[in-house]
Design a protein around this motif. Structure first.
Motif, PDB file in Angstrom:
ATOM      1  N   VAL A 308     -64.716 -55.143 -59.034  1.00  0.00           N
ATOM      2  CA  VAL A 308     -64.601 -54.795 -57.739  1.00  0.00           C
ATOM      3  C   VAL A 308     -63.273 -53.507 -57.259  1.00  0.00           C
ATOM      4  CG1 VAL A 308     -63.903 -56.170 -56.225  1.00  0.00           C
ATOM      5  CG2 VAL A 308     -65.806 -56.692 -57.580  1.00  0.00           C
ATOM      6  N   ASP A 309     -61.859 -54.009 -57.939  1.00  0.00           N
ATOM      7  CA  ASP A 309     -61.148 -53.635 -57.424  1.00  0.00           C
ATOM      8  C   ASP A 309     -61.066 -51.518 -57.692  1.00  0.00           C
ATOM      9  OD1 ASP A 309     -58.939 -53.583 -56.166  1.00  0.00           O
ATOM     10  OD2 ASP A 309     -57.368 -52.753 -57.967  1.00  0.00           O
ATOM     11  N   ASN A 310     -61.229 -51.592 -59.129  1.00  0.00           N
ATOM     12  CA  ASN A 310     -61.710 -50.020 -58.781  1.00  0.00           C
ATOM     13  C   ASN A 310     -63.148 -49.358 -57.982  1.00  0.00           C
ATOM     14  OD1 ASN A 310     -62.137 -47.523 -60.300  1.00  0.00           O
ATOM     15  ND2 ASN A 310     -64.142 -48.768 -61.536  1.00  0.00           N
ATOM     16  N   VAL A 311     -64.264 -50.091 -57.698  1.00  0.00           N
ATOM     17  CA  VAL A 311     -64.876 -49.382 -56.735  1.00  0.00           C
ATOM     18  C   VAL A 311     -64.262 -49.301 -55.501  1.00  0.00           C
ATOM     19  CG1 VAL A 311     -66.805 -49.737 -55.744  1.00  0.00           C
ATOM     20  CG2 VAL A 311     -67.198 -50.789 -58.177  1.00  0.00           C
ATOM     21  N   GLN A 312     -63.855 -50.672 -54.644  1.00  0.00           N
ATOM     22  CA  GLN A 312     -63.578 -50.578 -54.242  1.00  0.00           C
ATOM     23  C   GLN A 312     -62.276 -48.921 -53.944  1.00  0.00           C
ATOM     24  OE1 GLN A 312     -61.534 -54.341 -52.682  1.00  0.00           O
ATOM     25  NE2 GLN A 312     -62.065 -54.224 -50.796  1.00  0.00           N
ATOM     26  N   LYS A 313     -61.268 -48.749 -54.229  1.00  0.00           N
ATOM     27  CA  LYS A 313     -60.325 -47.961 -54.484  1.00  0.00           C
ATOM     28  C   LYS A 313     -61.093 -45.788 -54.607  1.00  0.00           C
ATOM     29  CE  LYS A 313     -56.185 -49.560 -56.249  1.00  0.00           C
ATOM     30  NZ  LYS A 313     -56.291 -50.343 -57.960  1.00  0.00           N
ATOM     31  N   GLN A 314     -62.679 -46.385 -55.081  1.00  0.00           N
ATOM     32  CA  GLN A 314     -63.349 -45.021 -55.583  1.00  0.00           C
ATOM     33  C   GLN A 314     -64.019 -45.018 -53.661  1.00  0.00           C
ATOM     34  OE1 GLN A 314     -65.777 -44.190 -58.576  1.00  0.00           O
ATOM     35  NE2 GLN A 314     -64.764 -45.791 -59.803  1.00  0.00           N
ATOM     36  N   LEU A 315     -64.211 -46.364 -52.979  1.00  0.00           N
ATOM     37  CA  LEU A 315     -65.368 -46.091 -51.388  1.00  0.00           C
ATOM     38  C   LEU A 315     -63.493 -46.145 -50.930  1.00  0.00           C
ATOM     39  CD1 LEU A 315     -67.845 -48.396 -52.751  1.00  0.00           C
ATOM     40  CD2 LEU A 315     -67.475 -45.784 -53.109  1.00  0.00           C
ATOM     41  N   LYS A 316     -62.841 -45.804 -50.625  1.00  0.00           N
ATOM     42  CA  LYS A 316     -61.399 -46.195 -50.033  1.00  0.00           C
ATOM     43  C   LYS A 316     -62.242 -45.067 -48.579  1.00  0.00           C
ATOM     44  CE  LYS A 316     -58.777 -42.675 -51.699  1.00  0.00           C
ATOM     45  NZ  LYS A 316     -58.902 -41.461 -51.429  1.00  0.00           N
ATOM     46  N   ASP A 317     -62.923 -44.273 -48.482  1.00  0.00           N
ATOM     47  CA  ASP A 317     -63.369 -43.483 -47.794  1.00  0.00           C
ATOM     48  C   ASP A 317     -64.590 -44.327 -46.740  1.00  0.00           C
ATOM     49  OD1 ASP A 317     -61.101 -41.984 -47.686  1.00  0.00           O
ATOM     50  OD2 ASP A 317     -61.931 -40.078 -49.027  1.00  0.00           O
ATOM     51  N   PHE A 318     -64.988 -45.088 -47.408  1.00  0.00           N
ATOM     52  CA  PHE A 318     -65.999 -46.088 -46.363  1.00  0.00           C
ATOM     53  C   PHE A 318     -66.170 -47.031 -46.073  1.00  0.00           C
ATOM     54  CE2 PHE A 318     -67.736 -43.343 -49.816  1.00  0.00           C
ATOM     55  CZ  PHE A 318     -68.566 -42.186 -49.226  1.00  0.00           C
ATOM     56  N   ARG A 319     -66.633 -47.582 -45.233  1.00  0.00           N
ATOM     57  CA  ARG A 319     -66.345 -48.659 -44.046  1.00  0.00           C
ATOM     58  C   ARG A 319     -67.357 -49.874 -45.306  1.00  0.00           C
ATOM     59  NH1 ARG A 319     -68.133 -45.390 -40.430  1.00  0.00           N
ATOM     60  NH2 ARG A 319     -69.897 -45.961 -39.882  1.00  0.00           N
ATOM     61  N   VAL A 320     -66.519 -50.857 -45.557  1.00  0.00           N
ATOM     62  CA  VAL A 320     -66.228 -51.642 -46.917  1.00  0.00           C
ATOM     63  C   VAL A 320     -66.474 -53.090 -46.622  1.00  0.00           C
ATOM     64  CG1 VAL A 320     -66.283 -51.482 -49.431  1.00  0.00           C
ATOM     65  CG2 VAL A 320     -66.644 -49.401 -48.823  1.00  0.00           C
ATOM     66  N   LYS A 321     -66.604 -53.706 -46.503  1.00  0.00           N
ATOM     67  CA  LYS A 321     -66.982 -55.281 -46.857  1.00  0.00           C
ATOM     68  C   LYS A 321     -67.026 -56.058 -47.924  1.00  0.00           C
ATOM     69  CE  LYS A 321     -66.656 -59.044 -44.675  1.00  0.00           C
ATOM     70  NZ  LYS A 321     -65.230 -59.472 -44.644  1.00  0.00           N
ATOM     71  N   LEU A 322     -65.930 -56.294 -48.628  1.00  0.00           N
ATOM     72  CA  LEU A 322     -66.046 -57.358 -49.486  1.00  0.00           C
ATOM     73  C   LEU A 322     -66.445 -58.560 -49.378  1.00  0.00           C
ATOM     74  CD1 LEU A 322     -65.897 -57.726 -53.174  1.00  0.00           C
ATOM     75  CD2 LEU A 322     -62.820 -57.860 -52.257  1.00  0.00           C
ATOM     76  N   LYS A 371     -84.018 -51.127 -55.037  1.00  0.00           N
ATOM     77  CA  LYS A 371     -82.927 -51.373 -55.900  1.00  0.00           C
ATOM     78  C   LYS A 371     -82.730 -50.241 -57.066  1.00  0.00           C
ATOM     79  CE  LYS A 371     -81.778 -56.447 -55.225  1.00  0.00           C
ATOM     80  NZ  LYS A 371     -81.614 -57.490 -56.555  1.00  0.00           N
ATOM     81  N   SER A 372     -81.623 -49.997 -56.757  1.00  0.00           N
ATOM     82  CA  SER A 372     -81.131 -49.594 -58.123  1.00  0.00           C
ATOM     83  C   SER A 372     -79.645 -49.496 -58.630  1.00  0.00           C
ATOM     84  CB  SER A 372     -81.385 -47.902 -58.146  1.00  0.00           C
ATOM     85  OG  SER A 372     -80.264 -47.418 -57.117  1.00  0.00           O
ATOM     86  N   PHE A 373     -79.509 -49.369 -60.065  1.00  0.00           N
ATOM     87  CA  PHE A 373     -78.318 -48.686 -60.735  1.00  0.00           C
ATOM     88  C   PHE A 373     -77.387 -47.662 -60.006  1.00  0.00           C
ATOM     89  CE2 PHE A 373     -80.101 -52.098 -62.759  1.00  0.00           C
ATOM     90  CZ  PHE A 373     -78.890 -53.280 -62.923  1.00  0.00           C
ATOM     91  N   LEU A 374     -76.130 -47.962 -60.307  1.00  0.00           N
ATOM     92  CA  LEU A 374     -75.101 -46.419 -60.286  1.00  0.00           C
ATOM     93  C   LEU A 374     -74.546 -46.585 -61.324  1.00  0.00           C
ATOM     94  CD1 LEU A 374     -74.736 -46.094 -56.030  1.00  0.00           C
ATOM     95  CD2 LEU A 374     -76.517 -45.607 -57.632  1.00  0.00           C
ATOM     96  N   LEU A 375     -73.628 -45.545 -61.605  1.00  0.00           N
ATOM     97  CA  LEU A 375     -72.468 -45.314 -62.818  1.00  0.00           C
ATOM     98  C   LEU A 375     -71.281 -46.160 -61.838  1.00  0.00           C
ATOM     99  CD1 LEU A 375     -73.585 -42.646 -64.985  1.00  0.00           C
ATOM    100  CD2 LEU A 375     -73.629 -45.060 -65.266  1.00  0.00           C
ATOM    101  N   GLN A 376     -70.096 -46.841 -62.249  1.00  0.00           N
ATOM    102  CA  GLN A 376     -69.311 -46.921 -61.623  1.00  0.00           C
ATOM    103  C   GLN A 376     -67.958 -45.819 -61.860  1.00  0.00           C
ATOM    104  OE1 GLN A 376     -67.044 -50.311 -62.915  1.00  0.00           O
ATOM    105  NE2 GLN A 376     -68.371 -51.583 -63.606  1.00  0.00           N
ATOM    106  N   GLU A 377     -68.536 -45.002 -62.686  1.00  0.00           N
ATOM    107  CA  GLU A 377     -68.016 -43.719 -62.815  1.00  0.00           C
ATOM    108  C   GLU A 377     -67.815 -42.686 -61.986  1.00  0.00           C
ATOM    109  OE1 GLU A 377     -67.472 -41.887 -67.105  1.00  0.00           O
ATOM    110  OE2 GLU A 377     -66.958 -40.453 -65.892  1.00  0.00           O
TER     111      GLU A 377
END
Length: 478
Positions: A308-322, A371-377
């Motif tokens: 989750v932490d890794n994903v959040q970092k990648q999405l820092k330019d979006f408006r994200v709610k954890l 629903k669909s799968f995305l890659l974390q990378e």
RNA sequence: CGGGGUGUAGCGCAGUUGGUAGCGCACCGCGUUUGGGACGCGGGGGCCCGCGGUUCGAGUCCGCGCACCCCGACCA
């Protein structure tokens, strides 16, 4: 907050609307009848709307300022139609500091009057023109019947007020801002709107012409979503807004005003919402993405939270709610964020940790198909693409819905049938009398004479059968 | 302003022939749960919208207010 099933739209549309607003935590009722509290989630949406509108205002040369809330009551008597239009819904202050005031003060219902007064002091020469000012403000109109966002005693809006040295320039400005509203509605809110001109009886009190963007809600009723007025010289004459032209001749200015309010939030709700709740367009949503972590024990938890932490970092330019609450289950969170309209949900659990994936669920397509799968990378571009897809799909769906519910009415009988569940597009002779009769007999009003219709067309008025050179939309409206 | 409805715990409601207030959810604590609305146990929480009556006694009956919601006329 969100515990039971929402009333469905088909069951009771207005009940559905109220429940969505309250349960999505957009707003709440205030202690005074007809007043509302815009809660942080609703206000965040409004702030995103403000940002997009304000950017467009600045790009078209406008500047912001702030004019006073209180306006001398006598100002409202200076423009005849204006006073007639607004007198019944004014809130008036008669006591200040414990003393009866010499002149009552009106809590602004709109600011043409006080701004006109100021403009008359500021404008002396053609070199002072144009004046292009906007203000973000709250206004008060003592409405009989109110509804959250759609019609409240107090509401928030922006009102632009401009002064020009010619009729042509004022007209250009009026249309320019109408186009700004349409662009905002379509490209930011994914709300398809029709640009048009209002009939005599529907236009703004004191305007020469009123233009509007009209949107179709989920129950096919129409909502006026923004307005732009060409005020001609009416207010300039009432408030003595004059300038000296190049030939040293004193001239009255030509003025415009245009506004879009928190009512538009209602338009977004009723354009996109479904039986599970809100669906917010990604470009305006307070949260574009909600992340729901899933785990069974501490071991899984630490692995999942790392992802989750890794994903959040990648999405820092979006408006994200954890949503990392531990007291509710993932299923509960799905329902809650669907109700609140978050466009994209990312689920991250042990399986995703193992596979380096995340499960993405689109709000606009409920259940498995969405629903669909995305890659974390390299996640950010994938998410961006999905959000763009959602935004486009929302606009497409709303546009198709609207178009499927607009029908040509070739006779009055057809019109009566059509407006039960849609908009009737029909020829109209332009007489207020036909308009009034139709309204009395069917509850449908003219929404607008669309700007995008072929010139030179002609037909027979849907009511009186006399020659007509324009088409108009009739429908029930909010 | 007309028509309808509702005021009892934060929310949704129940409350019998009038006898001194209860249920579900939410909330707090502990434990087990967690990939589509979890469960057990234990808790806290009330000027019954207001003011008058009737009565030994009123959430309950009778007046009179007030507020809010829904449907109309009015409006962004």
């Amino acid at each position: 907050m969100a515990d039971e099933k929402l009333t469905s739209r088909s069951e009771n549309y207005s009940e559905w609307y109220n429940q969505v607003v309250l349960r999505a935590d957009m707003a709440d009722y205030a202690p005074v009848r007809g007043c509302m509290v815009v809660k942080p989630y609703g206000w965040a949406l409004w702030e995103n709307m403000q940002k997009e509108l304000d950017r467009r205002f600045k790009e078209t040369g406008h500047v912001n300022a702030a004019f006073p809330l209180l306006i001398p009551k006598s100002f409202f008597e200076k423009e005849k139609e204006h006073v007639e239009g607004f007198a019944p819904e004014l809130a008036v202050v008669t006591i200040g500091g414990g003393q009866e005031l010499e002149e009552p003060l009106v809590v602004r219902p709109t600011s043409e009057t006080v701004i006109g007064y100021m403009y008359s002091k500021w404008i002396k020469s053609y070199r002072d023109l144009p004046v292009l000012i906007n203000q973000w403000a709250n206004v008060v109109r003592w409405e009989m019947r109110t509804r959250l966002f759609l019609r409240t005693l107090e509401f928030y809006w922006q009102e632009g007020h401009t002064a020009h040295s010619s009729d042509e320039e004022a007209q250009e400005e009026t249309i320019r801002m109408l186009d700004v509203y349409a662009d905002f509605a379509i490209n930011e809110a994914a709300v398809p709107v029709i640009r048009g001109i209002k009939s005599e009886s529907e236009k703004f009190a004191g305007a020469v012409n009123t233009y509007s963007i009209e949107a179709m809600m989920g129950d096919t009723k129409a909502l006026q979503a923004g307005t732009s007025h060409n005020l001609g010289q009416n207010f300039a004459k009432a408030f003595d807004i004059k300038y000296l032209d190049q030939n040293n001749t004193l001239q009255y200015c030509w003025t415009t005003s245009w506004g879009l309010s928190t009512r538009f939030i209602g338009a977004i709700i009723m354009t996109h919402g479904d039986d599970n709740g809100l669906i917010l367009p990604p470009r305006l949503a307070p949260f574009q993405i909600v992340i729901v972590p899933i785990y069974k024990n501490d071991e899984e938890r630490s692995a999942v939270m790392e992802a989750v932490d890794n994903v959040q970092k990648q999405l820092k330019d979006f408006r994200v709610k954890l949503d990392d609450r531990t007291e509710v289950t993932p299923g509960y969170k799905y329902h809650e964020w669907e109700l609140r309209g978050v466009p994209l949900r990312l689920e991250i659990g042990p399986k995703d940790v193992e596979k380096g994936s995340v499960m993405a669920a689109r709000r606009d397509i409920p259940g498995k198909p969405g629903k669909s799968f995305l890659l974390q990378e390299n996640l950010a571009p994938q998410v961006q693409e999905l959000l763009d897809t959602i935004q486009a799909a929302m606009l497409k769906r709303a546009t198709e819905f609207r178009d499927a519910n607009i029908h040509p009415a070739n006779s009055y009988d057809e019109l009566k049938e059509i407006i039960q569940n849609g908009w009737a597009e029909s020829w109209w002779c332009g007489s207020s009398e036909c308009e009034r009769k139709i309204k009395e007999e069917t509850k449908a009003t003219t929404r607008c004479i669309p700007l995008d219709q072929e010139k030179g067309g002609h037909g027979k008025c849907v009511y009186c059968q006399s020659d007509a050179s324009q088409k108009v939309y009739f429908s029930k409206a909010y």
